[in-house]
Enzyme design. Structure first.
Site, mmCIF file in Angstrom:
data_model
loop_
_atom_site.group_PDB
_atom_site.id
_atom_site.type_symbol
_atom_site.label_atom_id
_atom_site.label_comp_id
_atom_site.label_asym_id
_atom_site.label_seq_id
_atom_site.Cartn_x
_atom_site.Cartn_y
_atom_site.Cartn_z
ATOM 1 N N ARG A 148 0.857 -1.186 0.000
ATOM 2 C CA ARG A 148 0.000 0.000 0.000
ATOM 3 C C ARG A 148 0.890 1.232 0.000
ATOM 4 O O ARG A 148 1.710 1.405 0.895
ATOM 5 C CB ARG A 148 -0.913 0.006 1.237
ATOM 6 C CG ARG A 148 -1.717 1.284 1.349
ATOM 7 C CD ARG A 148 -2.624 1.299 2.555
ATOM 8 N NE ARG A 148 -3.295 2.598 2.653
ATOM 9 C CZ ARG A 148 -3.157 3.433 3.688
ATOM 10 N NH1 ARG A 148 -2.400 3.090 4.730
ATOM 11 N NH2 ARG A 148 -3.756 4.609 3.694
ATOM 12 N N HIS A 157 -2.751 11.122 1.001
ATOM 13 C CA HIS A 157 -2.205 10.781 2.323
ATOM 14 C C HIS A 157 -1.562 12.031 2.905
ATOM 15 O O HIS A 157 -0.364 12.097 3.152
ATOM 16 C CB HIS A 157 -1.191 9.642 2.220
ATOM 17 C CG HIS A 157 -0.922 8.935 3.520
ATOM 18 N ND1 HIS A 157 -1.072 7.574 3.717
ATOM 19 C CD2 HIS A 157 -0.491 9.423 4.713
ATOM 20 C CE1 HIS A 157 -0.728 7.259 4.965
ATOM 21 N NE2 HIS A 157 -0.385 8.354 5.596
ATOM 22 N N GLU A 179 -7.226 8.602 6.494
ATOM 23 C CA GLU A 179 -7.457 9.155 7.821
ATOM 24 C C GLU A 179 -7.932 10.612 7.836
ATOM 25 O O GLU A 179 -7.243 11.513 8.319
ATOM 26 C CB GLU A 179 -6.193 9.022 8.676
ATOM 27 C CG GLU A 179 -5.738 7.596 8.826
ATOM 28 C CD GLU A 179 -4.725 7.429 9.928
ATOM 29 O OE1 GLU A 179 -4.198 8.423 10.436
ATOM 30 O OE2 GLU A 179 -4.472 6.281 10.307
ATOM 31 N N ASN A 238 -7.122 1.550 9.761
ATOM 32 C CA ASN A 238 -5.820 1.746 10.406
ATOM 33 C C ASN A 238 -6.053 1.623 11.908
ATOM 34 O O ASN A 238 -6.793 2.433 12.484
ATOM 35 C CB ASN A 238 -5.249 3.134 10.082
ATOM 36 C CG ASN A 238 -4.868 3.270 8.623
ATOM 37 O OD1 ASN A 238 -4.954 2.308 7.860
ATOM 38 N ND2 ASN A 238 -4.456 4.464 8.217
ATOM 39 N N TYR A 253 -4.253 1.251 15.733
ATOM 40 C CA TYR A 253 -3.016 1.372 16.516
ATOM 41 C C TYR A 253 -3.209 1.104 17.988
ATOM 42 O O TYR A 253 -2.368 0.484 18.641
ATOM 43 C CB TYR A 253 -2.386 2.764 16.298
ATOM 44 C CG TYR A 253 -1.744 2.871 14.953
ATOM 45 C CD1 TYR A 253 -2.421 3.387 13.840
ATOM 46 C CD2 TYR A 253 -0.450 2.374 14.741
ATOM 47 C CE1 TYR A 253 -1.841 3.439 12.587
ATOM 48 C CE2 TYR A 253 0.140 2.414 13.489
ATOM 49 C CZ TYR A 253 -0.568 2.949 12.424
ATOM 50 O OH TYR A 253 0.012 2.986 11.179
ATOM 51 N N GLU A 291 -3.341 -0.290 7.943
ATOM 52 C CA GLU A 291 -2.167 0.028 8.766
ATOM 53 C C GLU A 291 -2.318 -0.600 10.136
ATOM 54 O O GLU A 291 -3.388 -0.537 10.727
ATOM 55 C CB GLU A 291 -1.986 1.546 8.953
ATOM 56 C CG GLU A 291 -1.562 2.298 7.738
ATOM 57 C CD GLU A 291 -1.384 3.784 7.998
ATOM 58 O OE1 GLU A 291 -1.061 4.167 9.157
ATOM 59 O OE2 GLU A 291 -1.616 4.574 7.070
HETATM 60 N N1 LIG Z 1 -3.532 9.384 19.950
HETATM 61 N N2 LIG Z 1 -3.873 8.464 19.443
HETATM 62 N N3 LIG Z 1 -4.308 7.521 18.966
HETATM 63 C C1 LIG Z 1 -3.929 6.966 17.749
HETATM 64 C C2 LIG Z 1 -4.322 7.931 16.648
HETATM 65 C C3 LIG Z 1 -3.530 7.555 15.485
HETATM 66 C C4 LIG Z 1 -3.590 8.672 14.506
HETATM 67 N N4 LIG Z 1 -2.415 8.590 13.631
HETATM 68 C C5 LIG Z 1 -2.313 7.629 12.778
HETATM 69 O O1 LIG Z 1 -3.149 6.765 12.678
HETATM 70 C C6 LIG Z 1 -1.105 7.623 11.864
HETATM 71 C C7 LIG Z 1 -1.264 6.900 10.645
HETATM 72 C C8 LIG Z 1 -0.816 7.549 9.351
HETATM 73 O O2 LIG Z 1 -1.558 7.047 8.245
HETATM 74 C C9 LIG Z 1 0.685 7.314 9.075
HETATM 75 O O3 LIG Z 1 1.097 8.202 8.065
HETATM 76 C C10 LIG Z 1 1.493 7.485 10.358
HETATM 77 O O4 LIG Z 1 2.882 7.386 10.078
HETATM 78 C C11 LIG Z 1 1.064 6.380 11.316
HETATM 79 C C12 LIG Z 1 1.905 6.386 12.603
HETATM 80 O O5 LIG Z 1 1.629 7.545 13.344
HETATM 81 C C13 LIG Z 1 -0.394 6.462 11.647
#
Ligand SMILES: N=[N+]=NCCCCNC(=O)[C@@H]1[C@H]2[C@H](O)[C@@H](O)[C@H](O)[C@@H](CO)[C@@H]12
Length: 449
Positions: A79, A123, A168, A293, A295, A353
């Site tokens: 991706r 993005h 996102e 996504n 986390y 993700e």
């Molecule tokens: N507080 N809190 N809770 C978690 C909220 C997560 C919001 N950030 C993401 O999901 C970003 C997504 C992005 O696509 C990528 O470009 C980023 O590199 C990754 C890592 O950061 C993740």
């Protein structure tokens, strides 16, 4: 599937994910226009250490090497995102064929190595020229985005069979327009709902355009974070409902149910507009999949000081936390997939993700990077995904975030999410233990979990 059988459905798509600005470097090469991130990172004080994506992982020049490395790891999918301003330097109008050719060659190289491309159109790296015209605050951006998407569909559809419109939208709005930590760095209670709505209208316009020119699959990528009340108190329960609506329902309810959660007006008050029904019709285009996504979760309490959602995160003393201060909570992935299954009638889902930044040991003499915490994170989350599939969720793929250590936005290069270590001084790539582990998972379709 029996209880202990962790093999996944046949044709389950195993891969990794990246994004253009985070790995490519050469942001202005070959006629590309600047993005809002190009401007943001060159504004002093906005990224840790003054880090920029000027070089990043130099993927714009090393892309063949990186595809070969994916193939050597046995990855089946990849991706990536398209930098809008490489293809349309002004965001609209004249196509920059050299920019488009970069992605066309990348897709051909992936296919030649048996790797399925999943392509994200946006993005976060909005063309600066469009930001000068209001960006996500200008209602015209819906057709600017659809026209850009049309260029990509006509150039790549068929070779690319899995498209995502946005990555996102919550982060774009919360980071870029409400709190200001991300580009374009606005801090406005009034702008945030407008940005959200125009992001969703642009998404809908692109999906509508795809239905007239495309022949494969298109979806939306959202970050969902399950919210668990810190106590049974009415205040904590209400705060949890607000936080859930704000981060999760605010994006998928309009797309699947044609309306925003009622809590939005409670959160934004007079700053929450009423939108015409025609907008909701545009947003509510049928999708072929949701990109999820995942986390972490949030144990949520009432927090009157936490403007405007008035919800706070309660630290869990017994938990493991990542370098980005996110609790490791695999059950949250199972619960989130169950929520999607039940609320939106079990749509197909790709985990687009999932991963973590940990403090990795340095590359050892023998070339190993013993990132045991990341191996454990992947193992537990892939297991949590399997549990949701066993309970009936239609999950079709998993993209680990990220293939490479990369530019972590305002946190710069300080946080490493990669399965592959990057030495930024030499650009040497070194697969970590997590890459070797993930290769075994992919080769066994999940059996070697
Ligand atoms: N507080 N809190 N809770 C978690 C909220 C997560 C919001 N950030 C993401 O999901 C970003 C997504 C992005 O696509 C990528 O470009 C980023 O590199 C990754 C890592 O950061 C993740």
């Amino acid at each position: 599937m029996t209880q202990h059988d962790t093999t996944f459905p046949e044709h389950f798509l195993w891969g990794t994910a990246t994004s253009a600005y985070q790995i490519e470097g050469s942001p202005l090469a070959d006629g590309a226009g600047p993005s809002i991130w190009e401007r943001f990172v060159h504004t002093p004080g906005l990224t840790i250490g003054g880090d920029t994506g000027d070089v990043a992982c130099d993927h714009y020049r090393r892309w063949r090497e990186d595809v070969r490395m994916m193939a050597d790891l046995g990855l089946r999918a990849y991706r990536f995102s398209v930098a809008w301003a490489r293809v349309l330097p002004e965001g609209r109008g004249t196509v920059n064929t050299k920019g488009l050719d970069f992605y066309s060659r990348l897709v051909d190289e992936l296919l030649a190595h048996g790797i399925t491309p999943l392509t994200t159109l946006f993005h976060w790296d909005l063309p600066a020229a469009l930001d000068d015209r209001g960006g996500w605050l200008n209602p015209d951006i819906a057709h600017w985005f659809a026209d850009y998407a049309d260029v990509m569909f006509k150039a790549l559809d068929g070779r690319v069979r899995h498209w995502a419109t946005l990555n996102e939208p919550w982060v774009v709005t919360d980071g870029g327009y409400l709190h200001g930590a991300l580009a374009p760095g606005h801090r406005s209670l009034y702008e945030a709902p407008i940005a959200t709505h125009h992001l969703l209208r642009a998404h809908g316009a692109a999906v509508q355009r795809y239905r007239s020119v495309g022949k494969h699959q298109i979806g939306l990528v959202v970050n969902l974070e399950p919210k668990y009340a810190a106590s049974d108190s009415a205040a904590d329960q209400a705060a949890t409902r607000r936080a859930h609506a704000y981060m999760n329902g605010q994006y998928l309810d309009p797309v699947f149910l044609g309306r925003y959660p009622e809590e939005m007006r409670e959160i934004f008050g007079a700053a929450w507009p009423e939108w015409p029904a025609a907008d909701h019709e545009l947003i509510k285009q049928k999708l072929d999949f949701i990109g999820l996504n995942y986390y972490t979760r949030s144990v949520t309490r009432d927090a009157p000081e936490a403007w405007p959602v008035r919800a706070g995160r309660v630290i869990q003393p017994q938990a493991t936390y990542t370098e980005t201060s996110w609790e490791v909570f695999p059950q949250g992935l199972t619960d989130t997939l169950a929520w999607i299954r039940e609320r939106y009638a079990n749509p197909p889902v790709y985990i687009t993700e999932n991963g973590a930044a940990f403090y990795d040991p340095p590359v050892a003499e023998n070339g190993r990077v013993a990132d045991a915490l990341r191996v454990d994170y992947l193992r537990k989350h892939i297991g949590a995904m399997h549990a949701a599939i066993a309970a009936g969720s239609d999950v079709r793929g998993y993209m680990a975030w990220s293939l490479l250590d990369n530019f972590e936005w305002s946190l710069g290069f300080a946080k490493r999410f990669g399965l592959v270590h990057i030495n930024y001084a030499t650009q040497q790539r070194t697969p970590k233990d997590s890459a070797r582990y993930y290769s075994r998972v992919v080769a066994s379709n999940g059996a070697a979990l």
